[in-house]
Design a protein around this motif. Sequence first.
Motif, PDB file in Angstrom:
ATOM      1  N   ALA A   1      -1.016  47.874 -18.341  1.00  0.00           N
ATOM      2  CA  ALA A   1      -0.427  48.573 -17.187  1.00  0.00           C
ATOM      3  C   ALA A   1       1.059  48.874 -17.376  1.00  0.00           C
ATOM      4  CB  ALA A   1      -0.639  47.734 -15.924  1.00  0.00           C
TER       5      ALA A   1
ATOM      6  N   GLY B   1     -13.510  46.875 -10.534  1.00  0.00           N
ATOM      7  CA  GLY B   1     -14.472  47.616  -9.716  1.00  0.00           C
ATOM      8  C   GLY B   1     -15.715  46.800  -9.398  1.00  0.00           C
TER       9      GLY B   1
ATOM     10  N   PHE C   1     -14.259  36.260   0.912  1.00  0.00           N
ATOM     11  CA  PHE C   1     -15.575  36.887   0.801  1.00  0.00           C
ATOM     12  C   PHE C   1     -16.339  36.646   2.102  1.00  0.00           C
ATOM     13  CE2 PHE C   1     -14.148  36.800  -3.488  1.00  0.00           C
ATOM     14  CZ  PHE C   1     -14.593  38.021  -3.982  1.00  0.00           C
TER      15      PHE C   1
ATOM     16  N   THR D   1      -8.268  47.310 -12.034  1.00  0.00           N
ATOM     17  CA  THR D   1      -9.319  46.635 -11.257  1.00  0.00           C
ATOM     18  C   THR D   1     -10.658  46.814 -11.955  1.00  0.00           C
ATOM     19  OG1 THR D   1     -10.498  46.525  -9.143  1.00  0.00           O
ATOM     20  CG2 THR D   1      -9.436  48.616  -9.653  1.00  0.00           C
TER      21      THR D   1
ATOM     22  N   VAL E   1     -15.720  44.492  -6.685  1.00  0.00           N
ATOM     23  CA  VAL E   1     -15.714  43.989  -5.304  1.00  0.00           C
ATOM     24  C   VAL E   1     -15.666  45.146  -4.305  1.00  0.00           C
ATOM     25  CG1 VAL E   1     -14.431  42.558  -3.643  1.00  0.00           C
ATOM     26  CG2 VAL E   1     -14.659  41.814  -6.011  1.00  0.00           C
TER      27      VAL E   1
ATOM     28  N   GLN F   1      -5.624  45.615  -3.714  1.00  0.00           N
ATOM     29  CA  GLN F   1      -6.482  44.453  -3.483  1.00  0.00           C
ATOM     30  C   GLN F   1      -5.680  43.178  -3.742  1.00  0.00           C
ATOM     31  OE1 GLN F   1     -10.620  45.265  -5.437  1.00  0.00           O
ATOM     32  NE2 GLN F   1      -9.120  46.545  -6.445  1.00  0.00           N
ATOM     33  N   ASN F   2      -4.457  43.354  -4.240  1.00  0.00           N
ATOM     34  CA  ASN F   2      -3.671  42.182  -4.630  1.00  0.00           C
ATOM     35  C   ASN F   2      -3.000  41.542  -3.420  1.00  0.00           C
ATOM     36  OD1 ASN F   2      -4.410  42.855  -7.165  1.00  0.00           O
ATOM     37  ND2 ASN F   2      -2.449  43.759  -7.762  1.00  0.00           N
TER      38      ASN F   2
ATOM     39  N   TRP G   1     -11.657  33.106 -11.577  1.00  0.00           N
ATOM     40  CA  TRP G   1     -13.034  32.749 -11.185  1.00  0.00           C
ATOM     41  C   TRP G   1     -13.817  32.114 -12.343  1.00  0.00           C
ATOM     42  CZ3 TRP G   1     -11.279  32.253  -6.978  1.00  0.00           C
ATOM     43  CH2 TRP G   1     -11.038  33.220  -6.003  1.00  0.00           C
TER      44      TRP G   1
ATOM     45  N   THR H   1      -5.677  37.297 -13.608  1.00  0.00           N
ATOM     46  CA  THR H   1      -6.716  38.156 -13.050  1.00  0.00           C
ATOM     47  C   THR H   1      -7.887  37.244 -12.651  1.00  0.00           C
ATOM     48  OG1 THR H   1      -7.627  38.536 -15.227  1.00  0.00           O
ATOM     49  CG2 THR H   1      -6.010  40.154 -14.444  1.00  0.00           C
ATOM     50  N   PHE H   2      -8.968  37.852 -12.167  1.00  0.00           N
ATOM     51  CA  PHE H   2     -10.076  37.034 -11.668  1.00  0.00           C
ATOM     52  C   PHE H   2     -11.224  36.902 -12.655  1.00  0.00           C
ATOM     53  CE2 PHE H   2      -7.819  38.578  -7.993  1.00  0.00           C
ATOM     54  CZ  PHE H   2      -7.655  37.413  -7.271  1.00  0.00           C
ATOM     55  N   ARG H   3     -11.579  38.033 -13.293  1.00  0.00           N
ATOM     56  CA  ARG H   3     -12.831  38.050 -14.061  1.00  0.00           C
ATOM     57  C   ARG H   3     -12.631  38.172 -15.564  1.00  0.00           C
ATOM     58  NH1 ARG H   3     -13.117  40.195  -9.362  1.00  0.00           N
ATOM     59  NH2 ARG H   3     -14.619  39.286  -7.923  1.00  0.00           N
ATOM     60  N   ASP H   4     -11.385  38.170 -16.046  1.00  0.00           N
ATOM     61  CA  ASP H   4     -11.182  38.200 -17.498  1.00  0.00           C
ATOM     62  C   ASP H   4     -11.528  36.824 -18.068  1.00  0.00           C
ATOM     63  OD1 ASP H   4     -10.064  40.954 -17.982  1.00  0.00           O
ATOM     64  OD2 ASP H   4      -8.692  40.256 -16.436  1.00  0.00           O
TER      65      ASP H   4
HETATM   66  P1  OAD Z   1     -10.537  41.514 -11.804  1.00  0.00           P
HETATM   67  O1  OAD Z   1     -10.065  40.257 -12.433  1.00  0.00           O
HETATM   68  O2  OAD Z   1     -11.956  41.614 -11.406  1.00  0.00           O
HETATM   69  O3  OAD Z   1     -10.250  42.743 -12.786  1.00  0.00           O
HETATM   70  C1  OAD Z   1      -8.992  42.890 -13.414  1.00  0.00           C
HETATM   71  C2  OAD Z   1      -9.025  44.168 -14.241  1.00  0.00           C
HETATM   72  O4  OAD Z   1      -7.725  44.352 -14.808  1.00  0.00           O
HETATM   73  C3  OAD Z   1     -10.034  44.115 -15.415  1.00  0.00           C
HETATM   74  O5  OAD Z   1     -10.752  45.351 -15.462  1.00  0.00           O
HETATM   75  C4  OAD Z   1      -9.119  43.958 -16.642  1.00  0.00           C
HETATM   76  O6  OAD Z   1      -9.654  44.603 -17.798  1.00  0.00           O
HETATM   77  C5  OAD Z   1      -7.859  44.662 -16.188  1.00  0.00           C
HETATM   78  N1  OAD Z   1      -6.623  44.179 -16.835  1.00  0.00           N
HETATM   79  C6  OAD Z   1      -6.317  42.928 -17.268  1.00  0.00           C
HETATM   80  N2  OAD Z   1      -5.077  42.891 -17.780  1.00  0.00           N
HETATM   81  C7  OAD Z   1      -4.570  44.149 -17.668  1.00  0.00           C
HETATM   82  C8  OAD Z   1      -3.328  44.759 -18.021  1.00  0.00           C
HETATM   83  N3  OAD Z   1      -2.342  44.067 -18.591  1.00  0.00           N
HETATM   84  N4  OAD Z   1      -3.175  46.071 -17.761  1.00  0.00           N
HETATM   85  C9  OAD Z   1      -4.168  46.800 -17.180  1.00  0.00           C
HETATM   86  N5  OAD Z   1      -5.347  46.283 -16.826  1.00  0.00           N
HETATM   87  C10 OAD Z   1      -5.551  44.974 -17.064  1.00  0.00           C
HETATM   88  O7  OAD Z   1      -9.548  41.797 -10.577  1.00  0.00           O
HETATM   89  P2  OAD Z   1      -9.738  42.788  -9.348  1.00  0.00           P
HETATM   90  O8  OAD Z   1     -10.555  43.966  -9.717  1.00  0.00           O
HETATM   91  O9  OAD Z   1      -8.399  43.030  -8.757  1.00  0.00           O
HETATM   92  O10 OAD Z   1     -10.586  39.393  -3.978  1.00  0.00           O
HETATM   93  O11 OAD Z   1     -10.563  41.885  -8.355  1.00  0.00           O
HETATM   94  C11 OAD Z   1     -10.895  42.380  -7.078  1.00  0.00           C
HETATM   95  C12 OAD Z   1     -10.963  41.264  -6.083  1.00  0.00           C
HETATM   96  O12 OAD Z   1     -11.808  40.221  -6.575  1.00  0.00           O
HETATM   97  C13 OAD Z   1      -9.651  40.541  -5.830  1.00  0.00           C
HETATM   98  O13 OAD Z   1      -8.822  41.233  -4.904  1.00  0.00           O
HETATM   99  C14 OAD Z   1     -10.091  39.223  -5.318  1.00  0.00           C
HETATM  100  C15 OAD Z   1     -11.181  38.942  -6.315  1.00  0.00           C
HETATM  101  O14 OAD Z   1     -12.144  38.055  -5.944  1.00  0.00           O
HETATM  102  C16 OAD Z   1     -10.613  38.353  -3.128  1.00  0.00           C
HETATM  103  O15 OAD Z   1     -10.219  37.235  -3.415  1.00  0.00           O
HETATM  104  C17 OAD Z   1     -11.189  38.702  -1.784  1.00  0.00           C
END
Ligand code: OAD
Length: 229
Positions: free
Chosen positions: A214, A175, A148, A173, A177, A87-88, A27, A19-22
């Motif tokens: 998930a 939420g 971005f 997600t 972006v 968004q993936n 990131w 993921t991106f923000r965990d």
């Molecule tokens: P984030 O990394 O921001 O968020 C991931 C979300 O998934 C978090 O709320 C976690 O708690 C949750 N999560 C983690 N593991 C999980 C699991 N096993 N089951 C369920 N939920 C889980 O990722 P996005 O929200 O997708 O864009 O990020 C949005 C956009 O930011 C991406 O598409 C990317 C990024 O920068 C670009 O690169 C343009």
Amino acid sequence: MHLVILTGAGISAESGLGTFRDKAGLWTRFSLEEVATPQGFAANPDLVHDFYNQRRSDLLQAVPHEGHRALRRLEEALADRMIIVTQNVDDLHERAGSQRVLHMHGQLRRVWCTHCDSRFDWDDDASVRSRCPQCGQIGSLRPDVVWFGEVPYHMEEIADHLDRATHFISIGTSGQVYPAAGFVAEVKARGAHTTELNLEKSSSLFDVCEEGRASEIVPRWVDAMLAQI
Ligand code: OAD
């Protein structure tokens, strides 16, 4: 009934994609400005190609899980009464059998030639030395992902689905972006029922929030939906 299902990195986390923000998110280890902006690509294309080459190679090893497969089961029942807006940049929804998928941030297994404006499926590494298969130009290929500062893909089609949504379901997600982060408020204002399926609640705008992984909560939620329709 019209379902709009928004997915993010959390749905693919258990398939081994980061993921991106965990805590160990992409990131936290890479600079977003360096690898996910047009300016970053212009400054250091090798670095950006390496980043996406690694992610593409990780994706080729990854497989969809029960959560992805559950959404395909739902599509078999609802057909054009549902759409997945993701968004993936991975293709795990498609590999689980889903056909109604809009990739608003592009796709990792594709490249875009900025010289002749063609797009291609691409599973190899790409580099500044890669040649465009269409126009023959060297150095004009970039990952076909939305960075971005760029406009996400399929926005008109997505707006049409949001207009018609009776149910909005956000899966995995954070939420953070936009524009995707704004969809829930938009559909809620028009009376749609809103559900979040995520490891942790991301917003108070959802009518229902189910917390968990998930691979477990998506099949459970799909079974409950299938029992209702
Ligand atoms: P984030 O990394 O921001 O968020 C991931 C979300 O998934 C978090 O709320 C976690 O708690 C949750 N999560 C983690 N593991 C999980 C699991 N096993 N089951 C369920 N939920 C889980 O990722 P996005 O929200 O997708 O864009 O990020 C949005 C956009 O930011 C991406 O598409 C990317 C990024 O920068 C670009 O690169 C343009």
